[in-house]
Design a protein around this motif. Structure first.
Motif, PDB file in Angstrom:
ATOM      1  N   GLN A   1       0.831  -1.199   0.000  1.00  0.00           N
ATOM      2  CA  GLN A   1       0.000   0.000   0.000  1.00  0.00           C
ATOM      3  C   GLN A   1       0.871   1.258   0.000  1.00  0.00           C
ATOM      4  N   LYS A   2       1.936   1.239   0.760  1.00  0.00           N
ATOM      5  CA  LYS A   2       2.846   2.384   0.812  1.00  0.00           C
ATOM      6  C   LYS A   2       3.496   2.625  -0.551  1.00  0.00           C
ATOM      7  N   ALA A   3       3.916   1.518  -1.210  1.00  0.00           N
ATOM      8  CA  ALA A   3       4.543   1.653  -2.523  1.00  0.00           C
ATOM      9  C   ALA A   3       3.549   2.168  -3.555  1.00  0.00           C
ATOM     10  N   LEU A   4       2.293   1.725  -3.464  1.00  0.00           N
ATOM     11  CA  LEU A   4       1.284   2.169  -4.431  1.00  0.00           C
ATOM     12  C   LEU A   4       0.930   3.642  -4.261  1.00  0.00           C
ATOM     13  N   ARG A   5       1.053   4.163  -3.031  1.00  0.00           N
ATOM     14  CA  ARG A   5       0.808   5.596  -2.852  1.00  0.00           C
ATOM     15  C   ARG A   5       1.829   6.416  -3.631  1.00  0.00           C
ATOM     16  N   ARG A   6       3.070   5.942  -3.674  1.00  0.00           N
ATOM     17  CA  ARG A   6       4.127   6.644  -4.418  1.00  0.00           C
ATOM     18  C   ARG A   6       4.086   6.322  -5.908  1.00  0.00           C
ATOM     19  N   HIS A   7       3.668   5.089  -6.258  1.00  0.00           N
ATOM     20  CA  HIS A   7       3.733   4.636  -7.648  1.00  0.00           C
ATOM     21  C   HIS A   7       2.391   3.977  -8.022  1.00  0.00           C
ATOM     22  N   PRO A   8       1.345   4.775  -8.205  1.00  0.00           N
ATOM     23  CA  PRO A   8       0.006   4.206  -8.441  1.00  0.00           C
ATOM     24  C   PRO A   8      -0.129   3.450  -9.761  1.00  0.00           C
ATOM     25  N   ASP A   9       0.799   3.666 -10.707  1.00  0.00           N
ATOM     26  CA  ASP A   9       0.703   2.996 -12.004  1.00  0.00           C
ATOM     27  C   ASP A   9       1.519   1.712 -12.073  1.00  0.00           C
ATOM     28  N   ALA A  10       2.091   1.290 -10.956  1.00  0.00           N
ATOM     29  CA  ALA A  10       2.935   0.091 -10.969  1.00  0.00           C
ATOM     30  C   ALA A  10       2.113  -1.153 -11.269  1.00  0.00           C
ATOM     31  N   ASN A  11       2.774  -2.137 -11.864  1.00  0.00           N
ATOM     32  CA  ASN A  11       2.141  -3.422 -12.153  1.00  0.00           C
ATOM     33  C   ASN A  11       2.281  -4.367 -10.959  1.00  0.00           C
ATOM     34  N   LEU A  12       1.452  -5.399 -10.949  1.00  0.00           N
ATOM     35  CA  LEU A  12       1.459  -6.395  -9.880  1.00  0.00           C
ATOM     36  C   LEU A  12       1.945  -7.730 -10.434  1.00  0.00           C
ATOM     37  N   ALA A  13       2.909  -8.330  -9.731  1.00  0.00           N
ATOM     38  CA  ALA A  13       3.408  -9.656 -10.109  1.00  0.00           C
ATOM     39  C   ALA A  13       3.393 -10.546  -8.880  1.00  0.00           C
ATOM     40  N   ILE A  14       3.423 -11.860  -9.103  1.00  0.00           N
ATOM     41  CA  ILE A  14       3.460 -12.812  -7.989  1.00  0.00           C
ATOM     42  C   ILE A  14       4.654 -13.738  -8.137  1.00  0.00           C
ATOM     43  N   SER A  15       5.181 -14.182  -7.017  1.00  0.00           N
ATOM     44  CA  SER A  15       6.226 -15.206  -7.013  1.00  0.00           C
ATOM     45  C   SER A  15       5.599 -16.555  -7.361  1.00  0.00           C
ATOM     46  N   LEU A  16       6.349 -17.352  -8.123  1.00  0.00           N
ATOM     47  CA  LEU A  16       5.836 -18.656  -8.538  1.00  0.00           C
ATOM     48  C   LEU A  16       6.281 -19.785  -7.612  1.00  0.00           C
ATOM     49  N   ALA A  17       6.507 -19.459  -6.346  1.00  0.00           N
ATOM     50  CA  ALA A  17       6.791 -20.506  -5.370  1.00  0.00           C
ATOM     51  C   ALA A  17       5.575 -21.425  -5.267  1.00  0.00           C
ATOM     52  N   GLY A  18       5.781 -22.715  -5.557  1.00  0.00           N
ATOM     53  CA  GLY A  18       4.691 -23.670  -5.506  1.00  0.00           C
ATOM     54  C   GLY A  18       3.782 -23.663  -6.710  1.00  0.00           C
ATOM     55  N   LEU A  19       4.143 -22.923  -7.745  1.00  0.00           N
ATOM     56  CA  LEU A  19       3.304 -22.813  -8.944  1.00  0.00           C
ATOM     57  C   LEU A  19       4.122 -23.044 -10.209  1.00  0.00           C
ATOM     58  N   THR A  20       3.442 -23.372 -11.285  1.00  0.00           N
ATOM     59  CA  THR A  20       4.029 -23.425 -12.620  1.00  0.00           C
ATOM     60  C   THR A  20       3.091 -22.694 -13.567  1.00  0.00           C
ATOM     61  N   VAL A  21       3.657 -21.841 -14.414  1.00  0.00           N
ATOM     62  CA  VAL A  21       2.864 -21.093 -15.392  1.00  0.00           C
ATOM     63  C   VAL A  21       3.384 -21.396 -16.787  1.00  0.00           C
ATOM     64  N   VAL A  22       2.486 -21.738 -17.690  1.00  0.00           N
ATOM     65  CA  VAL A  22       2.823 -21.935 -19.101  1.00  0.00           C
ATOM     66  C   VAL A  22       2.465 -20.643 -19.820  1.00  0.00           C
ATOM     67  N   ASP A  23       3.491 -19.954 -20.329  1.00  0.00           N
ATOM     68  CA  ASP A  23       3.327 -18.671 -21.018  1.00  0.00           C
ATOM     69  C   ASP A  23       3.290 -18.938 -22.523  1.00  0.00           C
TER      70      ASP A  23
END
Length: 593
Positions: free
Chosen positions: A66-88
């Motif tokens: 929340q603190k980072a978004l106040r400074r950078h409201p246009d930032a993108n959101l990513a997640i760590s793939l710990a325990g996951l697999t993604v096919v791109d």
């Protein structure tokens, strides 16, 4: 408002047990995807203050997000793939390959060029590349999630037809590996080409090549195209596009553009010098601790580390060390068998210790990784033992330009993080030279440091140890400190205790002992003198004598046994009893015949 949507999405991901990171992502040529004209790469964007190490800074702390978004409201959101697999999936060939596998329905996210398929569990073979497909998995990978914006301008969005939860990891994902990867492996086995970039050295090869190309070409697209060609045609197992872009990004952090290197000073307000340990160890710079091999420099460093981690007093003063973390890089001592027992014996707070978990030379890439880690952890002290071991074989420690560049970067790291770097070095055996010129390697070691400390023995009592201050760029020289060593032996842990200050200088503390012709070695003389002072008319076990002598480093066990036989023959010492009950006391030396 976009930031509110991103915050809501972050809360949902964290509630699902995942860690998140805010980023602007990487555009073409490794450039940052934000709109700032002065931002060359994600690592230089102000957002990196909140998430300095990319996916390795992923967090479940919603307050930080929340603190980072106040400074950078246009930032993108990513997640760590710990325990996951993604096919791109990025193209028609990728879609066709996925359809042929007949995978179970799972969470599907549309991206700028294709879509992501999410599966529970990590792929055992790690991430790999297929034809227009990236299979990403593990805690060191991340993917953008809705409502992020793709570099193409399109928004990431969930498919309305996909299930609400990810399906289990399919067993046949390995069939997505590209035929080119298998061909590269066959080429390396048959020797059909002279150039094969092995899997174990891919990142280092592409990082160095990217740095080389950046220095010679001002065209980001050309650099990326050349690296892609090398990756596709000559790599045993090609890096995925995202991995290659990450390497390009890292090289951009290391090789700065011309505009960033020159210009007016950023500030004209002077600041005072600050010290970790006045006047011996300044902050914002590198201090070198040197001494003759085998003197126990690491034991002294253990005492200094204990003071910092516990906030305890410095030797022979009421002034306490500023309490904080310590990062240790040790190439010579085993952590569990040597370093840890010494730290515990010295009273260190082990929770404040950080270490390099396995030995790696500080190559340009690893040096930057260390800089990012220091920026994140903010240790008060960084210890490098020994400095030349971490320089590696590709830097020549006898060339001043190699040494100066390496120490210059260490100084920059110390300045950026506000910490002290304490590097350990050795002295050669040239007895006629000043210790500053006896530091093993180039004179650049002595020229590039803020402070130089020299560890040796007390000139008035060679059974004691001394720390002398030989160079100070920002203060007067500190007094020489005398230490006595206690403990050690077969089952003990040695420890140093400061006893007094001395007027001895670094040349006297580190002088090379020479033996007079026809006389016994000085070590034997010192051991003999100590034994005569230690023993009395009351018999004691020889093990006590042995422990006292070896703890002070006066002689080895073999030398001590030979000396015992010699002193018993001349009746300087006498054995009382035999076998396990044997004891030793002072005797009456035989008169000269």
């Amino acid at each position: 408002m976009r930031s509110q949507k991103t915050l809501t999405a972050a809360k949902a991901q964290i509630s699902a047990g995942r860690k998140v990171v805010l980023t602007y992502g990487i555009g073409k040529g490794g450039r940052c995807s934000c709109k700032r004209k002065d931002c060359a790469s994600p690592g230089k964007h102000p957002l990196s203050k909140f998430f300095p190490n990319g996916v390795h800074s992923a967090t479940d702390d919603i307050d930080l997000v929340q603190k980072a978004l106040r400074r950078h409201p246009d930032a993108n959101l990513a997640i760590s793939l710990a325990g996951l697999t993604v096919v791109d999936v990025d193209g028609d060939d990728g879609r066709a390959a996925v359809e042929r596998l007949g995978l179970d329905a799972t969470v599907k996210v549309f991206t700028g060029r294709g879509y992501h398929l999410y599966y529970q569990g990590e792929c055992s073979g790690g991430a790999f590349k297929g034809d227009e497909i990236d299979v990403l998995t593990g805690a060191n990978r991340m993917v953008m999630v809705p409502p992020s914006t793709h570099p193409t301008g399109k928004r990431y969005r969930y498919s309305s037809q996909s299930p609400s939860s990810a399906a289990p990891l399919p067993k046949n994902l390995n069939k997505l590996r590209s035929a080119r990867m298998h061909q590269g492996q066959e080429r390396s086995q048959t020797g059909a080409t002279d150039l094969v970039i092995k899997s174990g050295g891919r990142n280092d090869f592409f990082f160095r090549t990217a740095c080389f190309l950046r220095r010679r070409f001002d065209d980001e697209d050309a650099v990326e195209a050349m690296l892609e060609a090398l990756n596709d045609d000559f790599t045993e197992a090609p890096l995925s596009p995202s991995e290659l872009r990450s390497v390009i990004q890292s090289s951009g952090n290391y090789v700065e553009d011309t505009a960033a290197l020159f210009g007016p000073p950023k500030t004209t307000e002077p600041l005072p010098m600050e010290f970790l340990y006045y006047p011996y160890i300044p902050l914002f710079g590198v201090t070198l601790l040197a001494g003759n091999p085998g003197m126990g420099k690491s034991l002294l460093v253990t005492k200094l580390i204990a003071a910092v981690t516990s906030g305890g007093p410095w030797p022979l003063t009421d002034e306490c060390a500023p309490k904080g973390k310590v990062l240790m890089l040790s190439a010579e001592d085993n952590w569990q068998r040597v370093t840890l027992p010494r730290l515990l014996e010295s009273g260190a707070d082990i929770s404040q210790i950080r270490i390099m978990t396995r030995f790696k030379i500080l190559s340009p890439e690893n040096l930057e990784a260390m800089a990012r880690y220091i920026e994140q952890e903010r240790p008060k002290l960084v210890v490098i033992d020994t400095l030349t071991a971490y320089m590696g074989s590709e830097r020549d420690m006898n060339r001043q330009n190699d040494v100066g560049e390496f120490l210059g970067r260490l100084t920059e790291i110390a300045e950026d993080a506000g910490c002290a770097v304490l590097a350990i070095g050795h002295l050669n055996k040239q007895s006629a030279e000043h210790p500053l010129f006896r530091i093993v390697g180039s004179i650049g070691f002595a020229a590039s440091i803020r402070s130089a400390l020299f560890y040796g023995t007390d000139p008035t009592d060679r059974s004691r140890f001394a720390l002398a201050h030989g160079k100070a760029n920002a203060s007067e020289l500190g007094k020489t400190i005398i230490f006595e060593r206690f403990g050690g032996g077969r089952d003990g842990t040695p420890i140093l205790h400061p006893v007094e200050f001395s007027d001895a200088n670094e040349a006297e503390v580190c002088r090379v002992e020479t033996n007079s012709v026809g006389r016994p070695a000085s070590a034997t003389d010192a051991a003999r003198e100590f034994i005569l002072e230690f023993l009395s008319d009351q018999p004691v076990r020889w093990e006590k004598v042995e422990s006292a002598v070896t703890a002070r480093g006066l002689a080895s066990v073999g030398t001590l046994n030979a000396l015992r036989a010699e002193m018993a023959k001349t009746c300087e010492i006498v054995q009382v009893g035999k076998g396990k009950s044997a004891r030793w006391k002072l005797g009456e030396p035989l008169a000269d015949e």
